[in-house]
Design a protein around this motif. Structure first.
Motif, PDB file in Angstrom:
ATOM      1  N   VAL A 195       0.956  -1.309  -0.103  1.00 49.10           N
ATOM      2  CA  VAL A 195       0.011  -0.079   0.072  1.00 49.10           C
ATOM      3  C   VAL A 195       0.874   1.107  -0.088  1.00 49.10           C
ATOM      4  CG1 VAL A 195      -1.837   1.177   1.243  1.00 49.10           C
ATOM      5  CG2 VAL A 195      -1.582  -1.265   1.228  1.00 49.10           C
ATOM      6  N   GLY A 196       0.585   2.061  -0.907  1.00 46.56           N
ATOM      7  CA  GLY A 196       1.087   3.557  -0.735  1.00 46.56           C
ATOM      8  C   GLY A 196       2.606   3.514  -1.326  1.00 46.56           C
ATOM      9  N   GLN A 197       2.986   2.499  -2.207  1.00 46.92           N
ATOM     10  CA  GLN A 197       4.332   2.421  -2.561  1.00 46.92           C
ATOM     11  C   GLN A 197       4.836   3.628  -3.398  1.00 46.92           C
ATOM     12  OE1 GLN A 197       6.914   0.164  -2.502  1.00 46.92           O
ATOM     13  NE2 GLN A 197       5.798  -0.924  -1.172  1.00 46.92           N
ATOM     14  N   ASP A 198       3.949   4.247  -4.084  1.00 47.99           N
ATOM     15  CA  ASP A 198       4.322   5.482  -4.737  1.00 47.99           C
ATOM     16  C   ASP A 198       4.713   6.752  -3.597  1.00 47.99           C
ATOM     17  OD1 ASP A 198       3.455   4.646  -7.177  1.00 47.99           O
ATOM     18  OD2 ASP A 198       1.563   5.492  -7.229  1.00 47.99           O
ATOM     19  N   HIS A 199       4.431   6.346  -2.520  1.00 46.72           N
ATOM     20  CA  HIS A 199       4.617   7.461  -1.623  1.00 46.72           C
ATOM     21  C   HIS A 199       5.754   7.160  -0.641  1.00 46.72           C
ATOM     22  CE1 HIS A 199       1.139   9.973  -2.109  1.00 46.72           C
ATOM     23  NE2 HIS A 199       0.255   8.560  -2.017  1.00 46.72           N
ATOM     24  N   ALA A 200       6.587   6.188  -1.023  1.00 45.28           N
ATOM     25  CA  ALA A 200       7.813   5.780  -0.125  1.00 45.28           C
ATOM     26  C   ALA A 200       8.785   6.892  -0.284  1.00 45.28           C
ATOM     27  CB  ALA A 200       8.391   4.476  -1.083  1.00 45.28           C
ATOM     28  N   TYR A 201       9.594   7.016   0.858  1.00 48.56           N
ATOM     29  CA  TYR A 201      10.497   7.754   0.979  1.00 48.56           C
ATOM     30  C   TYR A 201      11.631   7.981   0.174  1.00 48.56           C
ATOM     31  CZ  TYR A 201       8.339   8.825   5.570  1.00 48.56           C
ATOM     32  OH  TYR A 201       7.490   9.109   6.677  1.00 48.56           O
ATOM     33  N   ALA A 202      12.107   8.928  -0.309  1.00 52.41           N
ATOM     34  CA  ALA A 202      13.281   9.217  -1.133  1.00 52.41           C
ATOM     35  C   ALA A 202      14.552   8.625  -0.558  1.00 52.41           C
ATOM     36  CB  ALA A 202      13.419  10.397  -1.518  1.00 52.41           C
ATOM     37  N   PRO A 203      15.417   7.945  -0.864  1.00 54.50           N
ATOM     38  CA  PRO A 203      16.881   7.462  -0.124  1.00 54.50           C
ATOM     39  C   PRO A 203      17.325   8.410   0.834  1.00 54.50           C
ATOM     40  CG  PRO A 203      16.839   6.776  -2.262  1.00 54.50           C
ATOM     41  CD  PRO A 203      15.591   7.938  -2.518  1.00 54.50           C
ATOM     42  N   ASP A 204      17.487   9.783   0.645  1.00 49.77           N
ATOM     43  CA  ASP A 204      18.148  10.731   1.272  1.00 49.77           C
ATOM     44  C   ASP A 204      17.133  10.880   2.489  1.00 49.77           C
ATOM     45  OD1 ASP A 204      20.328  10.925  -0.170  1.00 49.77           O
ATOM     46  OD2 ASP A 204      19.789  12.776  -0.836  1.00 49.77           O
ATOM     47  N   HIS A 205      15.926  10.873   2.297  1.00 48.71           N
ATOM     48  CA  HIS A 205      14.922  11.029   3.481  1.00 48.71           C
ATOM     49  C   HIS A 205      15.043   9.763   4.273  1.00 48.71           C
ATOM     50  CE1 HIS A 205      10.424  12.147   4.429  1.00 48.71           C
ATOM     51  NE2 HIS A 205      11.103  11.737   5.323  1.00 48.71           N
ATOM     52  N   ALA A 206      14.835   8.807   3.865  1.00 49.43           N
ATOM     53  CA  ALA A 206      14.812   7.226   4.512  1.00 49.43           C
ATOM     54  C   ALA A 206      16.000   7.295   5.468  1.00 49.43           C
ATOM     55  CB  ALA A 206      14.801   6.324   3.787  1.00 49.43           C
ATOM     56  N   ARG A 207      17.309   7.783   4.793  1.00 51.46           N
ATOM     57  CA  ARG A 207      18.515   7.832   5.501  1.00 51.46           C
ATOM     58  C   ARG A 207      18.589   8.735   6.661  1.00 51.46           C
ATOM     59  NH1 ARG A 207      23.843   5.394   5.331  1.00 51.46           N
ATOM     60  NH2 ARG A 207      24.790   6.263   7.116  1.00 51.46           N
ATOM     61  N   PHE A 208      18.050   9.919   6.508  1.00 51.59           N
ATOM     62  CA  PHE A 208      18.080  10.804   7.558  1.00 51.59           C
ATOM     63  C   PHE A 208      17.350  10.218   8.884  1.00 51.59           C
ATOM     64  CE2 PHE A 208      15.326  14.102   9.608  1.00 51.59           C
ATOM     65  CZ  PHE A 208      16.117  14.947  10.204  1.00 51.59           C
ATOM     66  N   HIS A 209      16.098   9.676   8.539  1.00 54.20           N
ATOM     67  CA  HIS A 209      15.255   9.260   9.996  1.00 54.20           C
ATOM     68  C   HIS A 209      15.964   8.074  10.292  1.00 54.20           C
ATOM     69  CE1 HIS A 209      11.773  11.506   9.586  1.00 54.20           C
ATOM     70  NE2 HIS A 209      11.606  11.289   8.151  1.00 54.20           N
ATOM     71  N   MET A 210      16.578   7.151   9.589  1.00 60.35           N
ATOM     72  CA  MET A 210      17.561   6.126  10.083  1.00 60.35           C
ATOM     73  C   MET A 210      18.436   6.593  10.992  1.00 60.35           C
ATOM     74  SD  MET A 210      16.299   3.145   9.770  1.00 60.35           S
ATOM     75  CE  MET A 210      15.140   1.953   8.936  1.00 60.35           C
ATOM     76  N   ASP A 211      19.499   7.494  10.404  1.00 59.44           N
ATOM     77  CA  ASP A 211      20.299   8.085  11.352  1.00 59.44           C
ATOM     78  C   ASP A 211      19.858   8.774  12.442  1.00 59.44           C
ATOM     79  OD1 ASP A 211      22.205   7.452   9.248  1.00 59.44           O
ATOM     80  OD2 ASP A 211      22.261   9.620   8.523  1.00 59.44           O
ATOM     81  N   ALA A 212      18.565   9.428  12.544  1.00 63.58           N
ATOM     82  CA  ALA A 212      18.103   9.867  13.725  1.00 63.58           C
ATOM     83  C   ALA A 212      17.805   8.726  14.642  1.00 63.58           C
ATOM     84  CB  ALA A 212      16.768  10.864  13.347  1.00 63.58           C
ATOM     85  N   PHE A 213      17.210   7.398  14.318  1.00 65.79           N
ATOM     86  CA  PHE A 213      16.939   6.603  15.154  1.00 65.79           C
ATOM     87  C   PHE A 213      18.053   5.999  15.848  1.00 65.79           C
ATOM     88  CE2 PHE A 213      16.437   1.668  15.370  1.00 65.79           C
ATOM     89  CZ  PHE A 213      15.709   1.710  16.145  1.00 65.79           C
ATOM     90  N   ILE A 214      19.265   5.880  14.902  1.00 60.13           N
ATOM     91  CA  ILE A 214      20.620   5.402  15.510  1.00 60.13           C
ATOM     92  C   ILE A 214      21.014   6.156  16.543  1.00 60.13           C
ATOM     93  CG2 ILE A 214      22.834   4.736  14.956  1.00 60.13           C
ATOM     94  CD1 ILE A 214      21.840   3.797  12.123  1.00 60.13           C
ATOM     95  N   LYS A 215      21.075   7.657  16.252  1.00 58.83           N
ATOM     96  CA  LYS A 215      21.677   8.488  17.358  1.00 58.83           C
ATOM     97  C   LYS A 215      20.768   8.470  18.702  1.00 58.83           C
ATOM     98  CE  LYS A 215      23.374  11.850  14.084  1.00 58.83           C
ATOM     99  NZ  LYS A 215      23.440  13.017  13.428  1.00 58.83           N
ATOM    100  N   ALA A 216      19.427   8.115  18.579  1.00 56.49           N
ATOM    101  CA  ALA A 216      18.611   8.064  19.741  1.00 56.49           C
ATOM    102  C   ALA A 216      18.885   6.838  20.605  1.00 56.49           C
ATOM    103  CB  ALA A 216      17.114   8.124  19.304  1.00 56.49           C
ATOM    104  N   ARG A 217      19.503   5.863  19.763  1.00 55.11           N
ATOM    105  CA  ARG A 217      19.611   4.496  20.595  1.00 55.11           C
ATOM    106  C   ARG A 217      21.026   4.547  21.294  1.00 55.11           C
ATOM    107  NH1 ARG A 217      16.399   1.377  22.740  1.00 55.11           N
ATOM    108  NH2 ARG A 217      17.614  -0.140  22.318  1.00 55.11           N
TER     109      ARG A 217
END
Length: 218
Positions: A195-217
Motif C-alpha cells: 500500500v502506498g508504494q508511490d509515497h515511499a520515502y526518497a533515499p536521502d529522506h529514509a537515511r535521515f530518519h534511520m540516522d536519527a533512530f541510530i543516534k537516539a539509541r
C-alpha cells in the motif's frame, strides 16, 4: 479556514491530515472545539526541509515547530506537537478520529489507505471555533484484507511479531554491516507493504530518519 491552511502549508510540503470536532474524551482543553491535524505524506516535505536544515539532532522537530507556531499565530490557534514531551499528546488516537481507515499495522505504524506506511503527523492546530467540516467517507483499513502480511516476514531479524516491536534487535541490525540496506533505504518491513508504494520515502529522506533512530539509541 481549511483551504487557507492548506495553501499556507503547501510550499513546505506539509498537508492537512484531517480534522474533527472535539469531544470530552479527546483529552483537549475545554475551550477547544475543532482540532486540525498537520502532517506529511511521502517525501514532499523533504526538499523544503533539506534546503534549510542544520546538523542539530532535532532539526526536523525545530523546523516543524517554527513553521506551525508561525501558522498558529496567524490564524489564532493553539498548537500541539507529537514531540517535546512528556507529557505526550495522544496523536494516534486523534489521527483515528481525523482520518477514516487509519489503524495500526502489524509493524506498529498506522497504515493509511492511500499513503500506506509513508506518512507522519507533525502537529495539530486547536481552534475555539467549531469549523465547518465535511463528513469523512467510511473506509476500512488496508490491513484488514491483507492475508499475506509481508511486513511481518521481511525484517531480517524478525523485530516484529504483529503485537510488539523488538527495538534492540532492530537497532543492532541497522548499525551492523548486514543492516546497510535498511540503513540506506529505510526499513525493509515498511518497504514490503504494497500500500502506498508511490509515497515511499526518497533515499536521502529514509537515511535521515534511520540516522536519527541510530543516534537516539546511543
Amino acid at each position: 479556514m481549511l483551504d487557507r491552511l492548506s495553501r499556507w502549508l503547501a510550499p513546505h510540503g506539509l498537508i492537512l491530515r484531517g480534522a474533527f470536532h472535539a469531544a470530552p474524551e479527546d483529552g483537549l482543553p475545554g475551550s477547544v472545539r475543532t482540532l486540525v491535524l498537520i502532517g506529511t505524506a511521502g517525501s514532499a516535505m523533504w526538499q523544503p526541509f533539506d534546503e534549510v536544515r542544520t546538523p542539530h539532532t532535532h532539526a526536523l522537530d525545530i523546523w516543524t515547530r517554527e513553521l506551525i507556531e508561525k501558522l498558529a499565530d496567524e490564524v489564532g490557534a493553539q498548537v500541539f506537537f507529537p514531540f517535546g514531551g512528556p507529557p505526550y499528546h495522544p496523536f494516534q488516537r486523534w489521527a483515528g478520529r481525523a482520518e477514516p481507515g487509519l489503524e495500526p499495522s502489524p509493524v506498529m505504524i498506522s497504515c493509511h489507505p492511500d499513503y500506506g506506511l509513508w506518512h507522519a503527523y507533525r502537529g495539530a492546530l486547536a481552534f475555539k471555533e467549531k469549523l465547518s467540516l465535511s463528513t469523512p467517507p467510511t473506509i476500512s483499513s488496508p490491513c484488514v484484507g491483507c492475508a499475506d502480511k509481508p511486513c511481518l516476514t521481511a525484517c531480517p531479524v524478525q523485530a516484529f511479531d504483529g503485537k510488539s516491536y523488538d527495538v534492540a534487535a532492530c537497532s543492532d541490525h541497522i548499525r551492523s554491516d548486514a543492516g546497510q540496506d535498511c540503513r540506506d533505504r529505510g526499513c525493509l518491513a515498511r518497504r514490503a507493504c504494497a500500500v502506498g508504494q508511490d509515497h515511499a520515502y526518497a533515499p536521502d529522506h529514509a537515511r535521515f530518519h534511520m540516522d536519527a533512530f541510530i543516534k537516539a539509541r546511543r
